[in-house]
Design an enzyme around this catalytic site. Structure first.
Site, PDB file in Angstrom:
ATOM      1  CB  CYS A 121      -0.948  -0.020   1.180  1.00  0.00           C
ATOM      2  SG  CYS A 121      -1.739  -1.630   1.347  1.00  0.00           S
ATOM      3  CG  ASN A 177      -7.131  -1.757  -0.011  1.00  0.00           C
ATOM      4  OD1 ASN A 177      -6.241  -1.486  -0.808  1.00  0.00           O
ATOM      5  ND2 ASN A 177      -6.890  -2.011   1.266  1.00  0.00           N
ATOM      6  CG  HIS A 201      -3.842   2.715   1.143  1.00  0.00           C
ATOM      7  ND1 HIS A 201      -4.131   2.168  -0.095  1.00  0.00           N
ATOM      8  CD2 HIS A 201      -4.047   1.730   2.054  1.00  0.00           C
ATOM      9  CE1 HIS A 201      -4.490   0.900   0.078  1.00  0.00           C
ATOM     10  NE2 HIS A 201      -4.449   0.617   1.362  1.00  0.00           N
TER      11      HIS A 201
END
Lengths: 352, 76
Positions: free
Chosen positions: A120, A299, A269
């Site tokens: 990430c 995500n 993120h």
């Protein structure tokens, strides 16, 4: 947590590609009751995700994004001297995917090409590596590719992760130009927390076997996965984010000498709508300056920051803009950057 | 100060039909799930500026135990 800075290097254009194949999260009820699904989806704020069909890889999404961007910027491919591919879902164990993409994109053999394996935090890390190499003065244009097919990493029968992840790929062209001014980075890691987000088997420490491919019940909730599927301890990840991220964000802002008021957009993120709202509140950010694409794409790991820029800010980047980018996750690894854009070209999102 | 704590728990867990007590086992509440857990982590950080690692948090069963742990850390 040393802060580093660069001058006169920046992103001149960005593009993104996502699979056409759209998953309605409320209807993702094969393994869980619809009522439970609704609770989870409402809370995490992920309404839809894109899943790459069988045979489609991160590299295919990045290839499509790169072709679109090269076309929109009208770049001579021979001017690209550096290609970095950022991903934890590469095509092969070897060779590096960046090298196969150099050939596929029709770039010259003079190109320096390699992969970076991070999750990430990887777009910000990748950007810092490109900026660092560009600072040497020897590279004309760099192509940073960042792609993930995280939908394939997690078990659909583990409620802790089944509703979160999606796929996508992005491309950014980075060049030297006085108009970009200064950029600031902070890169961090904490291997003591390696177990918070992990795939236990399938690498060289715990090689694939019949055992690692067997589905098991892993907790008191009856969640199921194999040792080759990822897991995440959400509560501890959240604790980690609260401990480290506000502090890191503020350190980069202070290092740059700027304040919240002089930043145009803050891109975090995209892991969880609830968590990002909380971060924005804690950092006293104006919510109109915190774009999000988690509802549409879920995500997408390292892709989430650039995908937010491409999908949400296409018409918002005329003239000079200051952006804060903040990625955090698997490792644990976290990185914050403040970059300056100037008339950044944003391509339409490509659907594959 | 316990009142503030009780109010916070009531609000975070969206408990609307009853009064909660310090000896309650909060993990046994119908309202308790992993998402309530996340909300509570955020709220404790916001109100008390305390982050309790999961290993310790898992050992806490009653509201009293949670309150005591928070008190311990705010005094440090």
């Amino acid at each position: 947590m040393p802060n580093i800075s660069f001058e006169n290097i920046g992103i001149s254009g960005m593009a993104a590609a996502v699979p056409k194949n759209t998953i309605d999260n409320y209807a993702y009820t094969e393994f869980f009751p619809a009522e439970d699904v609704k609770d989870i989806v409402d809370k995490v704020g992920i309404k839809e995700r894109r899943f790459a069909p069988t045979g489609m890889c991160s590299s295919d999404l990045c290839f499509a994004a790169a072709e679109q961007l090269i076309n929109d910027l009208q770049i001579e491919k021979q001017e690209i001297d550096l290609l970095i591919f950022v991903s934890q879902t590469p095509d092969y164990r070897m060779p590096a995917t960046a090298i196969t993409l150099q050939h596929r994109l029709g770039l010259g053999k003079h190109v320096a090409a390699f992969d970076i394996s991070l999750g990430c935090s990887a777009f910000v890390y990748g950007l810092s590596v490109v900026y660092g190499l560009m600072q040497s003065g020897g590279f004309r244009k760099a192509l940073l590719l960042d792609g993930e097919t995280r939908s394939r990493v997690y078990s659909p029968k583990d409620r802790k992760t089944a509703f979160l992840f999606g796929d996508g790929g992005v491309a950014a062209i980075i060049e030297q130009n006085k108009k970009f001014g200064k950029s600031y980075f902070s890169l961090n890691s904490d291997g003591a927390l390696a177990d918070l987000i992990k795939i236990d088997a399938g690498g060289y420490r715990n090689p694939s076997s019949a055992e690692t491919l067997t589905e098991k019940v892993v907790d008191e909730y009856g969640n199921k996965r194999t040792d080759e599927q990822g897991y995440m301890n959400g509560a501890d990840v959240f604790n980690f984010v609260l401990k480290e991220i506000p502090k890191n964000f503020k350190s980069v802002l202070a290092f740059s000498g700027n304040t919240n008021e002089s930043i145009d957009f803050n891109i975090f993120h995209q892991a969880n709508k609830y968590m990002n709202s909380y971060l924005a509140k804690k950092l006293k950010l104006d919510s109109t300056k915190v774009p999000s694409c988690i509802a549409q794409f879920g995500n997408t790991s390292s892709v989430s920051i650039p995908l937010t820029i491409v999908s949400q800010l296409q018409n918002e980047l005329k003239g000079p803009k200051k952006l804060m980018l903040c990625g955090f996750g698997v490792g644990m690894s976290w990185a914050t950057a403040q970059i300056q854009l100037e008339d950044c070209v944003i391509s339409n999102v490509v659907e594959l | 100060m316990e009142t503030k704590f009780i109010d916070m728990i009531t609000e975070v867990l969206e408990i609307e039909d009853r009064t909660i007590e310090m000896q309650d086992v909060f993990r046994a509440y119908d309202e308790w799930d992993s998402l309530a857990h996340l909300s509570l982590i955020a709220e404790i950080d916001d109100v008390y500026d305390v982050v309790i690692e999961d290993e310790t948090f898992q050992q806490l069963t009653t509201l009293q135990a949670l309150y005591t742990e928070i008190q311990k850390r705010t005094k440090d």
